[in-house]
Design a protein around this motif. Structure first.
Motif, short mmCIF file in Angstrom:
data_model
loop_
_atom_site.label_atom_id
_atom_site.label_comp_id
_atom_site.label_asym_id
_atom_site.label_seq_id
_atom_site.Cartn_x
_atom_site.Cartn_y
_atom_site.Cartn_z
N GLU A 1 33.55 -5.21 20.81
CA GLU A 1 34.80 -4.60 21.25
C GLU A 1 35.87 -4.78 20.18
OE1 GLU A 1 37.65 -4.60 25.23
OE2 GLU A 1 36.59 -6.44 24.74
N PHE A 2 36.74 -3.77 20.05
CA PHE A 2 37.90 -3.92 19.19
C PHE A 2 39.09 -4.19 20.11
CE2 PHE A 2 39.28 -2.95 14.75
CZ PHE A 2 40.56 -3.42 14.89
N LEU A 3 39.44 -5.47 20.21
CA LEU A 3 40.49 -5.89 21.13
C LEU A 3 41.78 -6.13 20.36
CD1 LEU A 3 40.73 -7.03 24.25
CD2 LEU A 3 41.23 -9.11 22.98
N GLU B 1 49.84 0.94 15.47
CA GLU B 1 48.65 0.30 14.91
C GLU B 1 47.70 -0.09 16.05
OE1 GLU B 1 48.61 -2.20 11.20
OE2 GLU B 1 48.78 -3.77 12.71
N ALA B 2 48.28 -0.66 17.11
CA ALA B 2 47.48 -1.06 18.27
C ALA B 2 46.74 0.15 18.84
CB ALA B 2 48.37 -1.70 19.33
N LEU B 3 47.44 1.25 19.02
CA LEU B 3 46.84 2.44 19.62
C LEU B 3 45.83 3.11 18.71
CD1 LEU B 3 49.83 4.12 21.44
CD2 LEU B 3 47.64 3.49 22.45
N TYR B 4 46.06 3.03 17.42
CA TYR B 4 45.13 3.65 16.49
C TYR B 4 43.77 2.94 16.52
CZ TYR B 4 43.16 5.89 12.41
OH TYR B 4 42.33 6.60 11.58
N LEU B 5 43.83 1.60 16.68
CA LEU B 5 42.63 0.80 16.49
C LEU B 5 41.87 0.44 17.77
CD1 LEU B 5 44.12 -1.76 13.94
CD2 LEU B 5 42.55 0.11 13.39
N TYR C 1 45.40 -2.25 28.73
CA TYR C 1 45.12 -0.82 28.70
C TYR C 1 43.78 -0.57 28.02
CZ TYR C 1 50.11 -0.10 29.63
OH TYR C 1 51.36 -0.11 30.18
N GLU C 2 42.90 0.14 28.68
CA GLU C 2 41.69 0.64 28.02
C GLU C 2 42.12 1.90 27.28
OE1 GLU C 2 38.27 -0.06 28.35
OE2 GLU C 2 38.31 -1.58 29.95
N ILE C 3 41.82 1.98 26.01
CA ILE C 3 42.21 3.17 25.24
C ILE C 3 40.97 4.01 24.97
CG2 ILE C 3 43.45 4.01 23.21
CD1 ILE C 3 45.13 2.15 25.02
N ASN C 4 40.90 5.13 25.66
CA ASN C 4 39.70 5.95 25.55
C ASN C 4 39.88 7.19 24.68
OD1 ASN C 4 38.05 4.32 27.28
ND2 ASN C 4 39.33 5.03 28.97
N LEU C 5 40.97 7.23 23.92
CA LEU C 5 41.18 8.39 23.05
C LEU C 5 40.05 8.46 22.02
CD1 LEU C 5 44.99 7.86 22.28
CD2 LEU C 5 43.98 9.36 24.00
N TYR D 1 48.04 10.04 15.18
CA TYR D 1 49.31 9.40 15.57
C TYR D 1 50.28 10.35 16.28
CZ TYR D 1 47.80 5.91 12.13
OH TYR D 1 47.09 4.98 11.44
N VAL D 2 50.08 11.66 16.13
CA VAL D 2 51.02 12.58 16.76
C VAL D 2 50.38 13.39 17.90
CG1 VAL D 2 52.62 12.76 14.81
CG2 VAL D 2 50.64 14.28 14.90
N ASP D 3 49.16 12.97 18.26
CA ASP D 3 48.47 13.57 19.40
C ASP D 3 49.31 13.32 20.67
OD1 ASP D 3 45.84 14.40 20.74
OD2 ASP D 3 46.27 12.45 21.66
N LYS D 4 49.31 14.28 21.59
CA LYS D 4 50.16 14.19 22.78
C LYS D 4 49.88 12.93 23.61
CE LYS D 4 50.97 17.28 26.21
NZ LYS D 4 50.57 18.54 26.88
N GLU D 5 48.57 12.69 23.85
CA GLU D 5 48.20 11.52 24.67
C GLU D 5 48.55 10.22 23.96
OE1 GLU D 5 44.33 11.48 26.94
OE2 GLU D 5 44.08 13.27 25.69
N PHE D 6 48.37 10.23 22.64
CA PHE D 6 48.70 9.05 21.83
C PHE D 6 50.19 8.72 22.00
CE2 PHE D 6 49.77 6.68 18.05
CZ PHE D 6 48.61 6.03 17.64
#
Ligand SMILES: Nc1ncnc2c1ncn2[C@@H]1O[C@H](COP(=O)(O)OP(=O)(O)O)[C@@H](O)[C@H]1O
Ligand SMILES: [Mg+2]
Length: 251
Positions: free
Chosen positions: A36-38, A199-203, A221-225, A231-236
């Motif tokens: 896992e990348f936590l 950075e957190a959301l990217y990884l 938060y589980e990030i399923n993107l 970085y400029v995606d709507k959900e992101f």
């Protein structure tokens, strides 16, 4: 099937100082799955480094426990690698010398450790710099050496404490991108600390939002993107907004 590799149970840490007890971690229950990348995300001074140090065995816990592969963590070990903001590379050793250092100390033969080190040097994008010394490298390149060195020990878990925190924005994006590529190629369990939401959301596979000190888990938060993330995606951007609202302001 994924399984838990790190289990923190009621993890607590209180420092005894000349000015009294400082309670930094307050009863954290946390499980990290294999590969896992936590990301631990929280305000400055909340106790993120202390958390990582306790999990890596660099700092003794004072309440509860940390287990890795079912064994209580009481001291550092080769099954755990650590990458810091400023890597303490050996200035008198070349890139190759730094990366092969761990296997060398463990008595791995020259040929085997060179091959291994070369593989990880290539993986982090430093091919051609094997004979350079750390002071001949940029900050980003030094972090790449640090990552290669940590990987070369083939640990089960890699702890990364704001490894890109001191880099300029452009280099930081590049490092995030490359770290993702490395991790996707060579899966490891990574516990990564940052106070940068992008950075957190990217990884992250999962983001643990920590409270102010004494720190505990505020929300996760589980990030399923899909990856690579944008970085400029709507959900992101929506998640970025949501998590920014949840995180405490630094004291
Ligand atoms: N060795 C120590 N002795 C006393 N207090 C400490 C020690 N290490 C960290 N702290 C305190 O713990 C708190 C959290 O520090 P730290 O884990 O470095 O936070 P973060 O990494 O989130 O910025 C800070 O208030 C800091 O002063
Ligand atoms: Mg820190």
């Amino acid at each position: 099937m994924s399984r838990d590799i790190i289990i923190c149970s009621g993890l607590g840490k209180t420092f005894e100082t000349s000015r009294g007890a400082v309670h930094v971690i307050d009863h954290v229950d946390l499980k990290v799955q294999e590969n896992e990348f936590l990301v631990l995300f929280g305000p400055g001074q909340c106790g993120k480094s202390t958390m990582i140090n306790c999990m890596a065995g660099l700092e003794p816990v004072t309440q509860g426990s940390v287990e890795i592969h079912g064994k209580k963590v009481v001291k550092p070990g080769p099954d755990r690698g650590v990458v810091y903001q400023r890597m303490a590379l050996f200035p008198w050793l070349t890139v190759m010398g730094n990366v092969e250092y761990g296997p060398k100390v463990r008595g791995i033969s020259k040929e085997e450790r060179r091959n291994k080190a070369q593989y990880y040097i290539d993986l982090v994008g430093l091919k051609g710099f094997e004979n350079s010394y750390p002071n001949q490298l940029s900050g980003g390149m030094q972090q790449r050496v640090g990552i290669a060195r940590a990987y070369c020990n083939e640990p089960d878990v890699l702890f990364m404490d704001e490894p890109f925190g001191h880099l300029d924005a452009q280099t930081r994006y590049l490092m995030q991108e490359d770290l993702m590529k490395i991790w996707e190629k060579e899966k490891r369990t990574i516990v990564f600390v940052t106070n940068n939401i992008e950075e957190a959301l990217y990884l992250a596979d999962r983001i643990i939002v920590m409270t102010n000190c004494p720190t505990n888990i505020k929300k996760e938060y589980e990030i399923n993107l899909p990856r690579p993330r944008n970085y400029v995606d709507k959900e992101f951007l929506a998640l970025r907004e949501e998590i920014s609202q949840v995180v405490d302001k630094a004291l």
